[in-house]
Design an enzyme around this catalytic site. Structure first.
Site, PDB file in Angstrom:
ATOM      1  N   PRO A 131       0.846  -1.406   0.071  1.00  0.00           N
ATOM      2  CA  PRO A 131       0.035  -0.081   0.011  1.00  0.00           C
ATOM      3  C   PRO A 131       0.861   1.341   0.056  1.00  0.00           C
ATOM      4  O   PRO A 131       0.819   2.181   0.923  1.00  0.00           O
ATOM      5  CB  PRO A 131      -0.790   0.055   1.329  1.00  0.00           C
ATOM      6  CG  PRO A 131      -0.010  -0.739   2.166  1.00  0.00           C
ATOM      7  CD  PRO A 131       0.733  -1.896   1.357  1.00  0.00           C
ATOM      8  N   CYS A 132       1.698   1.576  -1.094  1.00  0.00           N
ATOM      9  CA  CYS A 132       2.087   2.701  -1.072  1.00  0.00           C
ATOM     10  C   CYS A 132       1.378   4.141  -1.140  1.00  0.00           C
ATOM     11  O   CYS A 132       2.010   5.148  -1.209  1.00  0.00           O
ATOM     12  CB  CYS A 132       3.090   2.662  -2.529  1.00  0.00           C
ATOM     13  SG  CYS A 132       2.335   2.362  -4.153  1.00  0.00           S
ATOM     14  N   HIS A 133      -0.125   3.748  -1.511  1.00  0.00           N
ATOM     15  CA  HIS A 133      -0.685   4.956  -1.507  1.00  0.00           C
ATOM     16  C   HIS A 133      -1.145   5.601  -0.117  1.00  0.00           C
ATOM     17  O   HIS A 133      -1.452   6.566   0.241  1.00  0.00           O
ATOM     18  CB  HIS A 133      -2.295   4.747  -2.064  1.00  0.00           C
ATOM     19  CG  HIS A 133      -2.984   3.670  -1.394  1.00  0.00           C
ATOM     20  ND1 HIS A 133      -2.651   2.040  -1.595  1.00  0.00           N
ATOM     21  CD2 HIS A 133      -4.020   3.471  -0.569  1.00  0.00           C
ATOM     22  CE1 HIS A 133      -3.404   1.511  -0.835  1.00  0.00           C
ATOM     23  NE2 HIS A 133      -4.169   2.220   0.002  1.00  0.00           N
TER      24      HIS A 133
END
Length: 162
Positions: free
Chosen positions: A126-128
């Site tokens: 989950p780089c967001h």
């Protein structure tokens, strides 16, 4: 050597290309197309079908954790960053500095940002959920509008998880 296969999923924020072998997912990336070209076939590997199903569940608000075998392909530093990203809880955000601190390299904030941008496993890694120290949204390979949508989606469905 396992050959690569591709499936695509039409999410609420665009087509997502899923690439992998029969043993692991190697890439989950947004496409700038609106039309799915690679649909599920009988011969599509089960792992890719499972990934598509888990993404569908995520977008429907039914899943917040992914249970897929995947391959990190990158440097040792990038792998440390990506592993740290998996520890950020759904519907929460942390800063690039927080990730740098968590991997024991507090001065590597820019390098963390670069590694974050090279993540090929969107949503699952989950780089967001990584934002600037000032609380503002910064950089997202899929576009800031998608990052904002994903964060709002998680707040809507998952903010009250225990």
């Amino acid at each position: 050597m396992n050959s690569l296969h591709k499936l695509e999923y039409k999410s609420p924020i665009g087509v997502i290309e899923i690439i992998g072998t029969g043993g692991a997912i190697s890439s989950i990336m947004f496409s700038e197309r609106d039309v799915v070209w690679d649909c599920v076939q009988d011969e599509s590997p089960t792992i890719l079908k499972d990934c598509l199903q888990q993404l569908d569940q995520y977008f429907k608000g039914e899943r917040h954790e992914f249970t897929l075998p995947y391959n990190f392909e990158g440097t040792d530093f990038q792998k440390k960053v990506w592993y740290a990203l998996t520890k950020v809880p759904c519907a929460e955000t942390v800063s690039y500095k927080d990730i740098a601190d968590s991997i024991g390299n507090e001065k590597a904030v820019r390098a963390v940002g670069t590694a974050n941008g090279k993540n090929k496993l969107s949503i699952v890694i989950p780089c967001h959920r990584i934002i600037g120290s000032n609380g503002k949204l910064t950089g997202y390979a899929g576009g800031l509008w998608r990052k904002e949508w994903l964060l709002q989606h998680e707040l809507t469905y998952y903010k009250d998880m225990s």
